[in-house]
Design an enzyme around this catalytic site. Structure first.
Site: not given
Length: 343
Positions: A118, A160, A196, A198, A285, A324
């Site tokens: 992505e 990440h 976060d 994620h 997020d 986001y």
């Protein structure tokens, strides 16, 4: 609290992200920072400065040199090969394939160095990534010089990115570089707390075999969300790093009661270990209306989370990560900072 921010983040703005089988405007977009800056000004966080030029020495010491060369040269190689669009990974090594041989063709090279397709690379990605880590470096130097806290308004985000792969909108791991700089400047025990939504797979990967940097991450359960293949609770570290990695995966629908209990446990472990400084991967997020997440935190919960982190009384650098729901990203981010200051 001083804020470090570079306008060069705008150089990275891919025009498409592959999501749900179609190309969409990337969730990670420049306007995210506009909302945060506007909220900072409204709440009287007026000490906003541009970072100095990036210092490559701590980056090259921590990350794979071949990977950094790839990031620097990928766009030129891509265009020289006649590719018409932005750089998106189409071929990646899978089970049974060679993971130890780097292709010469740029299309294959992209797949080798990418773990999530992505994330696109554009002409300005390298410069934007350097400006992002420069903000983190400036925040670290400010705190190392005696400030109690600083906020690195990083974009692109970083948690990440591993030592040799990009993905999840991240290219250089800002939090990891910050932690390493604290070690290099004399701190013996550095903690990285990732809030976060994620999992901070890149940060975990970089420090997984080390006992001098403790990593704790609160995140969506990997069996349900990105990055899927890492972030389970039984991942505790390896070798010298065993016992210095703590994951708190939580299921869809998790609210603040469960989330804050995980935060308290992570804080207790960091405090018991005797951390001297703290790096926070500040993603917001976990918010209830975030379009690519599934926790149920309210905006006021971020204020309380910041307050809990602030009670640790550790010199702290915040590095911006995800978030986001763009119209609320500024409110939620600044709420964490205000809660921290209140403590």
């Amino acid at each position: 609290m001083r804020v470090f921010y570079s306008e060069d983040h705008r150089l990275h703005f891919p025009q498409a992200e592959l999501s749900g089988g179609q190309f969409v405007t990337p969730f990670e977009r420049p306007s995210r920072l506009e909302y945060i800056l506007n909220r900072l000004r409204k709440r009287q966080f007026l000490d906003v400065v541009a970072p100095e030029a990036v210092d490559m020495a701590p980056i090259t010491a921590l990350l794979d040199p071949g990977y950094l060369t790839f990031l620097e040269t990928a766009w030129d190689e891509w265009k020289a090969a006649g590719m018409g669009g932005e750089i998106i990974a189409a071929n990646v090594p899978a089970r049974g394939m060679h993971m130890d041989r780097i292709p010469e063709n740029i299309d294959g090279k992209v797949g080798y160095y990418c773990h999530a397709s992505e994330t696109a690379i554009t002409q300005g990605t390298w410069k934007a990534a350097l400006s992002s880590v420069a903000s983190a470096q400036a925040a670290q130097r400010h705190v190392a010089a005696g400030a109690n806290a600083a906020f690195a308004l990083c974009r692109p985000p970083g948690h990440h990115a591993t030592a040799d792969q990009y993905g999840g909108f991240c290219f250089i791991n800002n939090a990891a570089v910050t932690a390493q700089m604290f070690r290099d400047s004399g701190a013996e025990r550095v903690a990285v707390l990732d809030i976060d939504f994620h999992h901070g797979n890149g940060t975990q990967d970089i420090f997984y075999e080390r006992a001098d940097v403790l990593f704790a991450s609160l995140h969506g359960a990997p069996q349900q969300t990105y990055p899927y293949f890492i972030g389970y609770a039984d991942e505790k570290g390896r070798g010298e790093g065993e016992g210095y990695n703590f994951n708190y995966p939580m299921l869809s629908g998790t609210g603040y009661s469960q989330w804050s209990a995980a935060l308290d446990d992570a804080i207790a472990k960091i405090s018991a270990w005797g951390a001297e400084v703290l790096v926070v991967s500040l993603g917001v997020d976990a918010y209830k209306d975030d379009p690519i997440s599934f926790f149920q935190l309210e905006s006021d919960d971020f204020t309380d989370a910041g307050r809990r982190i602030g009670r640790m009384k550790l010199p702290t650098v915040f590095c911006m990560e995800g978030g986001y729901a763009v119209e609320m990203v500024g409110v939620n981010t600044v709420n964490v900072l205000e809660g921290f200051a209140d403590a």
